[in-house]
Design a protein around this motif. Structure first.
Motif, PDB file in Angstrom:
ATOM      1  N   GLY A 231      14.059 -28.632  30.411  1.00  0.00           N
ATOM      2  CA  GLY A 231      13.768 -27.501  31.277  1.00  0.00           C
ATOM      3  C   GLY A 231      14.979 -27.065  32.086  1.00  0.00           C
ATOM      4  O   GLY A 231      15.159 -25.871  32.363  1.00  0.00           O
ATOM      5  N   GLN A 232      15.821 -28.020  32.467  1.00  0.00           N
ATOM      6  CA  GLN A 232      17.041 -27.683  33.202  1.00  0.00           C
ATOM      7  C   GLN A 232      17.989 -26.856  32.336  1.00  0.00           C
ATOM      8  O   GLN A 232      18.583 -25.871  32.795  1.00  0.00           O
ATOM      9  CB  GLN A 232      17.735 -28.960  33.680  1.00  0.00           C
ATOM     10  CG  GLN A 232      16.951 -29.732  34.721  1.00  0.00           C
ATOM     11  CD  GLN A 232      17.359 -31.188  34.804  1.00  0.00           C
ATOM     12  OE1 GLN A 232      18.487 -31.550  34.458  1.00  0.00           O
ATOM     13  NE2 GLN A 232      16.439 -32.035  35.245  1.00  0.00           N
ATOM     14  N   TRP A 233      18.136 -27.260  31.072  1.00  0.00           N
ATOM     15  CA  TRP A 233      18.975 -26.483  30.159  1.00  0.00           C
ATOM     16  C   TRP A 233      18.402 -25.087  29.946  1.00  0.00           C
ATOM     17  O   TRP A 233      19.137 -24.096  29.931  1.00  0.00           O
ATOM     18  CB  TRP A 233      19.108 -27.200  28.815  1.00  0.00           C
ATOM     19  CG  TRP A 233      20.080 -28.340  28.825  1.00  0.00           C
ATOM     20  CD1 TRP A 233      19.802 -29.664  28.997  1.00  0.00           C
ATOM     21  CD2 TRP A 233      21.502 -28.249  28.668  1.00  0.00           C
ATOM     22  NE1 TRP A 233      20.950 -30.410  28.960  1.00  0.00           N
ATOM     23  CE2 TRP A 233      22.007 -29.570  28.749  1.00  0.00           C
ATOM     24  CE3 TRP A 233      22.391 -27.204  28.463  1.00  0.00           C
ATOM     25  CZ2 TRP A 233      23.371 -29.847  28.624  1.00  0.00           C
ATOM     26  CZ3 TRP A 233      23.745 -27.474  28.343  1.00  0.00           C
ATOM     27  CH2 TRP A 233      24.229 -28.785  28.430  1.00  0.00           C
ATOM     28  N   ALA A 234      17.090 -25.011  29.789  1.00  0.00           N
ATOM     29  CA  ALA A 234      16.451 -23.708  29.585  1.00  0.00           C
ATOM     30  C   ALA A 234      16.635 -22.813  30.812  1.00  0.00           C
ATOM     31  O   ALA A 234      16.918 -21.612  30.689  1.00  0.00           O
ATOM     32  CB  ALA A 234      14.964 -23.900  29.278  1.00  0.00           C
ATOM     33  N   ALA A 235      16.474 -23.389  32.006  1.00  0.00           N
ATOM     34  CA  ALA A 235      16.638 -22.603  33.232  1.00  0.00           C
ATOM     35  C   ALA A 235      18.077 -22.117  33.392  1.00  0.00           C
ATOM     36  O   ALA A 235      18.321 -21.047  33.957  1.00  0.00           O
ATOM     37  CB  ALA A 235      16.236 -23.450  34.443  1.00  0.00           C
ATOM     38  N   ALA A 236      19.027 -22.909  32.892  1.00  0.00           N
ATOM     39  CA  ALA A 236      20.444 -22.569  33.046  1.00  0.00           C
ATOM     40  C   ALA A 236      20.929 -21.542  32.028  1.00  0.00           C
ATOM     41  O   ALA A 236      22.050 -21.033  32.164  1.00  0.00           O
ATOM     42  CB  ALA A 236      21.302 -23.832  32.941  1.00  0.00           C
ATOM     43  N   LEU A 237      20.117 -21.216  31.031  1.00  0.00           N
ATOM     44  CA  LEU A 237      20.567 -20.307  29.968  1.00  0.00           C
ATOM     45  C   LEU A 237      21.060 -18.957  30.479  1.00  0.00           C
ATOM     46  O   LEU A 237      22.107 -18.464  30.031  1.00  0.00           O
ATOM     47  CB  LEU A 237      19.457 -20.121  28.930  1.00  0.00           C
ATOM     48  CG  LEU A 237      19.234 -21.293  27.970  1.00  0.00           C
ATOM     49  CD1 LEU A 237      18.066 -20.994  27.032  1.00  0.00           C
ATOM     50  CD2 LEU A 237      20.504 -21.588  27.173  1.00  0.00           C
ATOM     51  N   PRO A 238      20.335 -18.289  31.408  1.00  0.00           N
ATOM     52  CA  PRO A 238      20.865 -17.005  31.907  1.00  0.00           C
ATOM     53  C   PRO A 238      22.234 -17.145  32.569  1.00  0.00           C
ATOM     54  O   PRO A 238      23.116 -16.295  32.376  1.00  0.00           O
ATOM     55  CB  PRO A 238      19.802 -16.558  32.918  1.00  0.00           C
ATOM     56  CG  PRO A 238      18.550 -17.257  32.488  1.00  0.00           C
ATOM     57  CD  PRO A 238      19.004 -18.578  31.963  1.00  0.00           C
TER      58      PRO A 238
END
Length: 265
Positions: A231-238
């Motif tokens: 989830g941290q990687w996904a949140a950091a995508l933008p």
């Protein structure tokens, strides 16, 4: 390719040696960001920001400030002085390629910055009892941040006439990072256009990714909700996408503005 890597490593070692021998540069590049970080923490006190203690929020944003000093200011000064002293011209006329020369300076800056982030992590662990939640994400932000600000440093050195003027050339970028980047407050805390500008600054995606990696919560879209590693990687995508876009822009600017020879000739 192997020869270029070896040359880059040698140049990085030389850069680090020269910095270690210059107390003024050593203070400005390494110690000044920590003093400013301490000053920032005194201003927020015990207030809660984005779901975490104010001091912790500030400390996890300090890597954005460190980038400005350890990478940007350092490389603008270095590139400009070496260009005016014909060092870059002589190096380019020898065995190292242009990429190896620039890469060596960037590698030295990366080592400095990694050392600062490590010291900061120890500070946070000792004072706040918090350890890094996602080391790979943190390292990704560090490497991409150094690449971005290294390219910006190369570009700004091209518009800097000499090393004496470099202190003036870098000042606008330092002020923008200090005032606009979300070091002591989230970007959405600013009203209207100011918040939009803050969100689009080159230091902002680095700060957001680093804070997310340190705290394990969503500090990109805001709120600081706890997330899993994925989830941290996904949140950091933008923020990663914005960071890559800035790297592309900075690369074009560096290619256009960087000079190997003195401006007078």
């Amino acid at each position: 390719m192997r020869i270029d890597v070896l040359h880059a490593v040698r140049l990085a070692r030389l850069d680090l040696t020269l910095i270690g021998r210059n107390t003024t540069v050593l203070f400005n590049v390494l110690l000044l960001p920590f003093l400013m970080a301490w000053a920032f923490t005194q201003t927020v006190g015990d207030a809660e920001i984005d779901g975490v203690a104010g001091r912790l929020f500030v400390l996890t944003g300090v890597p954005g400030l460190m980038l400005a000093f350890a990478v940007f200011v350092n490389l603008v000064n270095s590139f400009t002085a070496r260009r005016e002293e014909l060092v870059l011209k002589r190096l380019r006329a020898g065995q190292p390629s242009g990429l190896a020369i620039l890469g060596g300076s960037a590698l030295g800056a990366l080592v400095l910055y990694l050392g600062q982030v490590l010291l900061l992590a120890l500070w946070i662990q000792r004072s706040e009892g918090v350890t890094v939640a996602n080391v790979p994400l943190l390292v990704t932000a560090v490497v991409l941040g150094v690449l971005l600000f290294g390219l910006l440093g190369a570009a700004f050195s091209g518009i800097t006439p000499n090393a004496e003027v470099a202190q003036v050339t870098v000042l606008p970028v330092l002020l923008i990072v200090l005032v606009g980047a979300p070091i002591a407050f989230p970007s959405d805390a600013l009203p209207g256009t100011l918040g939009t500008v803050s969100a689009l600054l080159p230091a902002t995606p680095v700060v957001e990714i680093v804070r997310t990696a340190f705290l394990g919560g969503d500090h990109v879209s805001g709120g600081g909700e706890a997330l899993s590693t994925a989830g941290q990687w996904a949140a950091a995508l933008p923020s990663l996408a914005m960071l890559l876009a800035w790297i592309a822009v900075a690369g074009l600017l560096a290619r256009w503005l960087f000079r190997w020879e003195p401006r007078r000739g």
